[in-house]
Scaffold this active site. Structure first.
Site, PDB file in Angstrom:
ATOM      1  N   TYR A   1      11.792   4.052   7.761  1.00 15.86           N
ATOM      2  CA  TYR A   1      11.787   3.893   6.305  1.00 15.86           C
ATOM      3  C   TYR A   1      13.095   4.431   5.708  1.00 15.86           C
ATOM      4  O   TYR A   1      13.742   3.768   4.892  1.00 15.86           O
ATOM      5  CB  TYR A   1      10.589   4.655   5.751  1.00 15.86           C
ATOM      6  CG  TYR A   1      10.427   4.647   4.255  1.00 15.86           C
ATOM      7  CD1 TYR A   1      10.147   3.483   3.564  1.00 15.86           C
ATOM      8  CD2 TYR A   1      10.517   5.837   3.534  1.00 15.86           C
ATOM      9  CE1 TYR A   1       9.972   3.493   2.196  1.00 15.86           C
ATOM     10  CE2 TYR A   1      10.338   5.860   2.166  1.00 15.86           C
ATOM     11  CZ  TYR A   1      10.070   4.685   1.498  1.00 15.86           C
ATOM     12  OH  TYR A   1       9.891   4.706   0.134  1.00 15.86           O
TER      13      TYR A   1
ATOM     14  N   ARG B   1      -0.816 -10.001  -1.983  1.00 15.54           N
ATOM     15  CA  ARG B   1      -2.275 -10.122  -2.163  1.00 15.54           C
ATOM     16  C   ARG B   1      -2.608  -9.926  -3.631  1.00 15.54           C
ATOM     17  O   ARG B   1      -1.869  -9.225  -4.340  1.00 15.54           O
ATOM     18  CB  ARG B   1      -3.000  -9.009  -1.386  1.00 15.54           C
ATOM     19  CG  ARG B   1      -3.214  -9.347   0.065  1.00 15.54           C
ATOM     20  CD  ARG B   1      -3.806  -8.176   0.833  1.00 15.54           C
ATOM     21  NE  ARG B   1      -3.092  -8.039   2.098  1.00 15.54           N
ATOM     22  CZ  ARG B   1      -2.066  -7.244   2.311  1.00 15.54           C
ATOM     23  NH1 ARG B   1      -1.647  -6.458   1.358  1.00 15.54           N
ATOM     24  NH2 ARG B   1      -1.454  -7.216   3.460  1.00 15.54           N
TER      25      ARG B   1
HETATM   26  N1  SER Z   1       6.520   8.651  -1.006  1.00 14.94           N
HETATM   27  C1  SER Z   1       7.273   8.067   0.067  1.00 14.94           C
HETATM   28  C2  SER Z   1       6.640   8.309   1.371  1.00 14.94           C
HETATM   29  O1  SER Z   1       6.004   9.326   1.510  1.00 14.94           O
HETATM   30  C3  SER Z   1       8.676   8.612   0.067  1.00 14.94           C
HETATM   31  O2  SER Z   1       9.478   7.827  -0.716  1.00 14.94           O
HETATM   32  O3  SER Z   1       6.820   7.535   2.256  1.00 14.94           O
END
Ligand code: SER
Length: 331
Positions: free
Chosen positions: A157, A50
């Site tokens: 993640y 974006r």
């Molecule tokens: N700052 C990131 C998060 O909180 C960690 O790499 O997901």
């Protein structure tokens, strides 16, 4: 779709271009500005899915719309600009990734593989890709977490970052690709807001303090996490990328430390500058993510290999954040 790199594509390179993917994110906005200061601004191509919310933010040089999952579009940009460096920052952060795990995996992994494959194919000399403290998990030693230790991340993640680190090492070993990486702690800056992370509270809290409002923290008061002020993160990134290749001994990703504090401690630091500031605590699902991560980081390898040394601690960062956030907005 991700495909393996085809035969290297021979092109006549116009030296000097840098491509920043994910340029509108918290790190991307500031890294693009830092790169434009260092190089000719028109040589630093900002790309994101974006346009920036504030058009002035990336106005100093070219901007291209890019979904990093759109491999033909990415290839067209790499062929057009012939970058000597690609900074690939586009990813879903920890809290958002838990809510949309399949898309997070797709974006975080296929995006990286698209970049790595094209970097090999177009002989891009250098690639930067950020990893995170999220590669560590509940079995990891929490204090002074070593460079090499038990990882076992338990967030989508973290799993994607750990797999990405191993892919970077594999592309370096297999193709000789000069891909470099840092395991960032929570990043704190005044120029842009993070989105969807577990460490975001440490940015939001300053905005509330400056607005004269109370802050409700989504982590418990005594939750220690490794953190870093943005100028240190920019310095680390640029120092890493400009270090001689033979000094880069870690081809997965470097531990990177600066400071470690809890919500109670950052509150105290802010109260010293802003008496009367109040914080309450309402831990949510992000508490479990924070509890699985290190409290502090051993970054000896980064210090030894390429001379890493942070400049900001909690007090110095707090003074600087508050000064900048109180500056009047120039229209
Ligand atoms: N700052 C990131 C998060 O909180 C960690 O790499 O997901």
């Amino acid at each position: 779709m991700t495909t393996s790199p085809s035969e290297p594509t021979t092109t006549s390179r116009t030296p000097g271009n840098v491509l920043v993917i994910g340029a509108c994110g918290q790190l991307g906005l500031e890294l693009t500005a830092a790169l434009r200061q260092r190089y000719a601004p028109e040589a630093v191509v900002a790309a994101d899915v974006r346009p920036p919310k504030d058009p002035a933010a990336l106005a100093g040089g070219p901007f291209e719309l890019l979904d990093v999952l759109d491999q033909p579009r990415l290839e067209a940009l790499v062929a057009q600009y012939q970058p000597v460096q690609i900074y690939h920052l586009a990813a879903l952060l920890s809290a958002t990734a838990e809510k949309d795990p399949m898309f997070a995996w797709k974006l975080n992994m296929d995006g990286l593989l698209n970049v790595l494959n094209l970097a090999v194919q177009y002989r891009v000399p250098q690639v930067y890709w950020p990893s995170s403290i999220a590669v560590f998990g509940p079995d990891t030693p929490r204090e002074h977490t070593p460079q090499t230790t038990i990882m076992n991340p338990n967030t989508v993640y973290g799993i994607s970052k750990l797999a990405g680190e191993q892919w970077c090492e594999w592309y370096h070993r297999h193709y000789g690709l000069d891909v470099r990486s840092l395991r960032y702690p929570g990043l704190i800056g005044y120029k842009s807001l993070p989105g969807g992370g577990t460490t975001d509270y440490a940015v939001d809290i300053y905005h509330k303090a400056v607005a004269g409002e109370d802050f409700e923290c989504f982590l418990k008061a005594d939750t220690y996490l490794p953190m870093m002020y943005m100028p240190d993160a920019l310095k680390a990134t640029l120092d890493l990328m400009h270090a001689p290749a033979d000094s880069i001994k870690v081809r997965t990703s470097y531990n990177l430390g600066a400071m470690s504090f809890s919500p109670a401690e950052i509150t105290t630091a802010i109260q010293q500058e802003t008496p009367g500031f109040q914080v309450s605590y309402a831990p949510d699902q992000r508490q479990a993510i924070a509890d699985s991560w290190p409290a502090s980081i051993d970054d000896t390898a980064a210090r030894q290999d390429w001379g890493w040394a942070p400049e900001f601690d909690l007090e110095k960062m707090t003074r600087d954040m508050l000064v900048h956030l109180r500056e009047p907005v120039v229209a």
